[in-house]
Design a protein around this motif. Structure first.
Motif, PDB file in Angstrom:
ATOM      1  N   ILE A   1       0.156  16.755   7.532  1.00 12.25           N
ATOM      2  CA  ILE A   1      -0.244  15.492   6.603  1.00 12.25           C
ATOM      3  C   ILE A   1      -0.404  15.702   5.199  1.00 12.25           C
ATOM      4  O   ILE A   1       0.010  14.741   4.463  1.00 12.25           O
ATOM      5  CB  ILE A   1      -1.672  15.278   7.399  1.00 12.25           C
ATOM      6  N   LEU A   2      -0.349  16.733   4.808  1.00  9.06           N
ATOM      7  CA  LEU A   2      -0.138  17.134   3.280  1.00  9.06           C
ATOM      8  C   LEU A   2       1.143  16.751   2.821  1.00  9.06           C
ATOM      9  O   LEU A   2       1.356  16.352   1.771  1.00  9.06           O
ATOM     10  CB  LEU A   2      -0.585  18.488   2.734  1.00  9.06           C
ATOM     11  N   VAL A   3       2.135  17.371   3.353  1.00 13.36           N
ATOM     12  CA  VAL A   3       3.587  16.664   3.380  1.00 13.36           C
ATOM     13  C   VAL A   3       3.822  15.286   3.351  1.00 13.36           C
ATOM     14  O   VAL A   3       4.500  14.717   2.477  1.00 13.36           O
ATOM     15  CB  VAL A   3       4.679  17.594   4.401  1.00 13.36           C
ATOM     16  N   GLY A   4       3.366  14.896   4.540  1.00 11.12           N
ATOM     17  CA  GLY A   4       3.480  13.452   4.748  1.00 11.12           C
ATOM     18  C   GLY A   4       2.908  12.109   3.458  1.00 11.12           C
ATOM     19  O   GLY A   4       3.155  11.490   3.040  1.00 11.12           O
ATOM     20  N   ALA A   5       1.616  12.977   2.909  1.00  7.81           N
ATOM     21  CA  ALA A   5       0.947  12.443   1.823  1.00  7.81           C
ATOM     22  C   ALA A   5       1.419  12.707   0.626  1.00  7.81           C
ATOM     23  O   ALA A   5       1.049  11.976  -0.368  1.00  7.81           O
ATOM     24  CB  ALA A   5      -0.658  12.570   2.281  1.00  7.81           C
ATOM     25  N   GLY A   6       2.311  13.442   0.464  1.00  9.35           N
ATOM     26  CA  GLY A   6       3.078  13.756  -0.918  1.00  9.35           C
ATOM     27  C   GLY A   6       2.110  14.830  -1.489  1.00  9.35           C
ATOM     28  O   GLY A   6       2.472  15.054  -2.761  1.00  9.35           O
ATOM     29  N   ARG A   7       1.137  15.778  -1.082  1.00  2.00           N
ATOM     30  CA  ARG A   7       0.284  16.566  -1.759  1.00  2.00           C
ATOM     31  C   ARG A   7       1.255  17.979  -1.661  1.00  2.00           C
ATOM     32  O   ARG A   7       1.211  18.712  -2.740  1.00  2.00           O
ATOM     33  CB  ARG A   7      -0.871  16.650  -1.058  1.00  2.00           C
ATOM     34  N   ILE A   8       1.931  18.241  -0.787  1.00  2.04           N
ATOM     35  CA  ILE A   8       3.050  19.364  -0.725  1.00  2.04           C
ATOM     36  C   ILE A   8       4.487  18.519  -1.021  1.00  2.04           C
ATOM     37  O   ILE A   8       4.860  17.958  -0.034  1.00  2.04           O
ATOM     38  CB  ILE A   8       3.050  19.973   0.470  1.00  2.04           C
ATOM     39  N   ILE A   9       5.229  19.009  -2.062  1.00  6.14           N
ATOM     40  CA  ILE A   9       6.422  18.314  -2.361  1.00  6.14           C
ATOM     41  C   ILE A   9       7.275  19.135  -2.669  1.00  6.14           C
ATOM     42  O   ILE A   9       7.129  20.294  -3.068  1.00  6.14           O
ATOM     43  CB  ILE A   9       5.986  17.101  -3.361  1.00  6.14           C
ATOM     44  N   GLY A  10       8.601  18.597  -2.882  1.00  6.05           N
ATOM     45  CA  GLY A  10       9.503  19.748  -3.651  1.00  6.05           C
ATOM     46  C   GLY A  10       9.950  20.942  -2.514  1.00  6.05           C
ATOM     47  O   GLY A  10       9.801  20.892  -1.579  1.00  6.05           O
ATOM     48  N   VAL A  11      10.318  21.905  -3.316  1.00  6.33           N
ATOM     49  CA  VAL A  11      10.546  23.187  -2.737  1.00  6.33           C
ATOM     50  C   VAL A  11       9.185  23.770  -2.106  1.00  6.33           C
ATOM     51  O   VAL A  11       9.670  24.682  -1.185  1.00  6.33           O
ATOM     52  CB  VAL A  11      11.045  24.336  -3.949  1.00  6.33           C
ATOM     53  N   ASP A  12       8.281  23.404  -2.252  1.00  7.74           N
ATOM     54  CA  ASP A  12       6.947  23.846  -1.430  1.00  7.74           C
ATOM     55  C   ASP A  12       7.048  23.259  -0.084  1.00  7.74           C
ATOM     56  O   ASP A  12       6.545  24.113   0.759  1.00  7.74           O
ATOM     57  CB  ASP A  12       5.559  23.409  -2.079  1.00  7.74           C
ATOM     58  N   VAL A  13       7.756  22.282   0.252  1.00  6.58           N
ATOM     59  CA  VAL A  13       8.050  21.940   1.593  1.00  6.58           C
ATOM     60  C   VAL A  13       8.677  22.879   2.343  1.00  6.58           C
ATOM     61  O   VAL A  13       8.277  23.213   3.722  1.00  6.58           O
ATOM     62  CB  VAL A  13       8.800  20.580   1.776  1.00  6.58           C
ATOM     63  N   VAL A  14       9.557  23.626   1.788  1.00  4.52           N
ATOM     64  CA  VAL A  14      10.375  24.962   2.412  1.00  4.52           C
ATOM     65  C   VAL A  14       9.051  26.046   2.895  1.00  4.52           C
ATOM     66  O   VAL A  14       9.240  26.534   3.953  1.00  4.52           O
ATOM     67  CB  VAL A  14      11.264  25.531   1.641  1.00  4.52           C
ATOM     68  N   ALA A  15       8.343  26.242   1.899  1.00  2.72           N
ATOM     69  CA  ALA A  15       7.275  27.269   2.290  1.00  2.72           C
ATOM     70  C   ALA A  15       6.497  26.762   3.659  1.00  2.72           C
ATOM     71  O   ALA A  15       6.060  27.343   4.543  1.00  2.72           O
ATOM     72  CB  ALA A  15       6.244  27.498   1.173  1.00  2.72           C
ATOM     73  N   ALA A  16       5.957  25.342   3.624  1.00  3.30           N
ATOM     74  CA  ALA A  16       5.217  24.694   4.736  1.00  3.30           C
ATOM     75  C   ALA A  16       6.116  24.777   6.026  1.00  3.30           C
ATOM     76  O   ALA A  16       5.621  24.864   7.085  1.00  3.30           O
ATOM     77  CB  ALA A  16       5.113  23.321   4.340  1.00  3.30           C
ATOM     78  N   LEU A  17       7.437  24.538   5.811  1.00  8.19           N
ATOM     79  CA  LEU A  17       8.338  24.657   7.000  1.00  8.19           C
ATOM     80  C   LEU A  17       8.336  25.969   7.470  1.00  8.19           C
ATOM     81  O   LEU A  17       8.444  26.014   8.849  1.00  8.19           O
ATOM     82  CB  LEU A  17       9.708  23.993   6.568  1.00  8.19           C
ATOM     83  N   ALA A  18       8.527  27.005   6.596  1.00  5.61           N
ATOM     84  CA  ALA A  18       8.624  28.364   7.113  1.00  5.61           C
ATOM     85  C   ALA A  18       7.325  28.850   7.835  1.00  5.61           C
ATOM     86  O   ALA A  18       7.397  29.485   9.040  1.00  5.61           O
ATOM     87  CB  ALA A  18       8.896  29.296   5.694  1.00  5.61           C
ATOM     88  N   ILE A  19       6.341  28.376   7.373  1.00  6.95           N
ATOM     89  CA  ILE A  19       4.930  28.457   8.026  1.00  6.95           C
ATOM     90  C   ILE A  19       5.060  27.983   9.517  1.00  6.95           C
ATOM     91  O   ILE A  19       4.723  28.713  10.670  1.00  6.95           O
ATOM     92  CB  ILE A  19       3.780  28.088   7.191  1.00  6.95           C
ATOM     93  N   THR A  20       5.490  26.631   9.630  1.00  5.19           N
ATOM     94  CA  THR A  20       5.181  26.018  10.739  1.00  5.19           C
ATOM     95  C   THR A  20       6.252  26.562  11.809  1.00  5.19           C
ATOM     96  O   THR A  20       5.946  26.763  12.994  1.00  5.19           O
ATOM     97  CB  THR A  20       5.636  24.524  10.490  1.00  5.19           C
ATOM     98  N   ILE A  21       7.612  26.997  11.409  1.00  2.00           N
ATOM     99  CA  ILE A  21       8.510  27.365  12.387  1.00  2.00           C
ATOM    100  C   ILE A  21       8.099  28.670  12.874  1.00  2.00           C
ATOM    101  O   ILE A  21       8.169  29.033  14.056  1.00  2.00           O
ATOM    102  CB  ILE A  21       9.935  27.558  11.797  1.00  2.00           C
TER     103      ILE A  21
END
Length: 184
Positions: free
Chosen positions: A81-101
């Motif tokens: 939701i934070l990625v979708g809402a634009g609160r996690i953006i740019g290269v920080d999306v990679v960190a979010a993706l790493a956590i999720t994977i």
């Protein structure tokens, strides 16, 4: 089955849609404030359910099963939701993706190994990983509630990356331990 610790764990899962709704509008400062309060309460129940179960001697198979799932649902839904809402953006999306994977991969590994009668116990570092993830996401949510505190965005980003690194380390540890039980 319906002990207080299990009810606390279930409440964490059931609160995720409300949290997502509150975080849906990034410009809604009051929503982010309420989301931070709810998220903090959810994080506290994560600590409290295990503590109560151990103190009361009511550790159950259901609780042992549900607690890590509740953590993963909370973290994954909040990241999404934070990625979708634009609160996690740019290269920080990679960190979010790493956590999720990692969370999905380790869950799959545990499920596979469970079929072989092998369990991977939760490590102390993995418990710290969950705490770091929860604190990082809490900082990002709080930054949406208090936009004047620009340092919170930086802190949230730094904590998210720290959580991603620890998450990947624990994922590697679990994978290395699990591979010993998998035929080639």
């Amino acid at each position: 089955m319906l002990s207080l610790p299990n009810l606390l764990t279930l409440s964490r899962i059931l609160a995720v849609p409300l949290l997502a709704w509150l975080l849906w509008w990034p410009g809604w400062i009051a929503g982010y404030g309420l989301a931070f309060l709810l998220y903090t309460l959810m994080g506290y129940t994560d600590y409290l359910d295990g503590k109560l179960a151990r103190q009361r001697g009511t550790v159950s198979k259901l609780g042992t099963f549900l607690d890590p799932i509740a953590d993963k649902i909370l973290v994954a839904a909040t990241l999404l939701i934070l990625v979708g809402a634009g609160r996690i953006i740019g290269v920080d999306v990679v960190a979010a993706l790493a956590i999720t994977i990692r969370e999905i991969a380790v869950s799959g590994l545990r499920e596979f190994l469970g079929g072989l009668g092998v369990s991977l116990p939760v490590t102390r570092l993995a418990k710290w990983k969950t705490t770091l993830q929860l604190v990082a996401l809490g900082a990002i949510i709080l930054a949406g509630a208090v936009p004047a505190w620009r340092a919170l965005d930086l802190l949230g980003s730094a904590l998210l990356w720290a959580a991603a690194v620890v998450t990947l380390i624990t994922g590697y540890d679990y994978l290395r331990a699990g591979l010993r039980h998998i035929d080639s």
